[in-house]
Design a protein around this motif. Structure first.
Motif: not given
Ligand code: A2H
Length: 253
Positions: A58-68, A72-79
């Protein structure tokens, strides 16, 4: 998998526009394939990126500028590691398969190779790291053999729609000297062990065992800002440099 959480450096491999149709919703944003590595000092030798063709990303919003782009598993850990626009809650802008990512043009920090592409690798695990792996064929036997398979097997390139001009011009970039293995340790060990393909799992495990520790204990950088320094010394310095310049972030799995 150990009991200790593994700490990776996530390398921000920037997706170069124009984006293909499947990524059009992301046009105008700063979009990165976020590759998990344990070897930040090898980033000079990156030649391409690896994704799992049938993997779900997936394409996930990391902050106001960056999309990683990652699992989804990694995105949840990052969150939960302060790397999500909405704290503790991943925001997915669009779901993508590995096949959607294959062929993306990328620019990655430290790499001598100006433009690189995302290619398929079947041994990428989606339950480890981010499911995105950066490829350093000089020092990683897995990367060397997977790239070798694409170079020597036209039907494999055709199956995944890879253009010859993405794959064929690649060169293994020597970055670390190891006395026993010269300057392209992965290539040498794969050759010595007569490894035939990326599916030769047992021999690849042996090749990894042989090169991994030696690279760290006996390796010397032969390129970059820390050329001439031992890998052991250069590794933390390069890691800090990548984090400070904002081209990488830390991630615990
Ligand atoms: B390493 P560990 Cl030059 N699936 O980075 C498969 N492999 C993955 C992955 C995934 N989801 N996520 C990360 N990796 C790879 C560089 C490198 C790496 C070199 C040499 C050895 C090496 C360039 N590829 O790893 O199981 C990434 O490749 C040898 C172990 O967590 C990452 O570091 O120990 C390494 O595996 C993490 O493996």
């Amino acid at each position: 998998e150990g009991v200790q959480p593994q700490e990776y450096v996530l390398i921000k491999m920037k997706v170069i526009s124009p984006f293909p149709p499947r990524l059009k919703a992301l046009e105008g944003r700063k979009v990165y394939l976020a590759a998990a590595t344990l070897r930040p000092e090898t980033m000079y030798g990156q030649t391409n990126c690896w994704v799992l063709p049938d993997g779900v990303y997936g394409a996930f919003e990391i902050n106001d500028t960056d999309v990683f782009i990652l699992t989804a598993r990694a995105a949840l850990n990052l969150a939960y590691q302060h790397l999500s626009r909405v704290p503790e809650k991943p925001t997915c802008l669009c779901e993508l398969s590995g096949n959607d990512l294959i062929g993306l043009a990328l620019k990655s920090p430290l790499a001598f190779n100006e433009t690189m592409y995302a290619f398929p690798m079947l041994s990428v695990l989606t339950d480890k790291g981010t499911g995105i792996v950066t490829s350093v064929p000089s020092d990683s036997p897995d990367d060397f053999m997977a790239l070798q398979d694409l170079v020597t097997k036209p039907p494999l390139r055709a199956k995944y729609g890879l253009k010859d001009e993405w794959v064929l011009p690649y060169k293994v970039v020597p970055i670390i000297h190891i006395p026993e293995f010269c300057d392209k340790s992965a290539e040498k060990v794969c050759h010595d062990l007569k490894i035939k393909s990326q599916n030769d799992k047992a021999k690849l495990a042996e090749a990894k065992r042989m090169t991994y520790l030696k690279g760290f204990t006996d390796g010397t950088m032969i390129v970059g800002e820390f050329s001439g320094r031992k890998v052991q010394e250069a590794k933390p310095l390069i890691k800090t440099k990548l984090l400070e310049e904002g081209t990488s972030v830390l991630y615990s799995d």
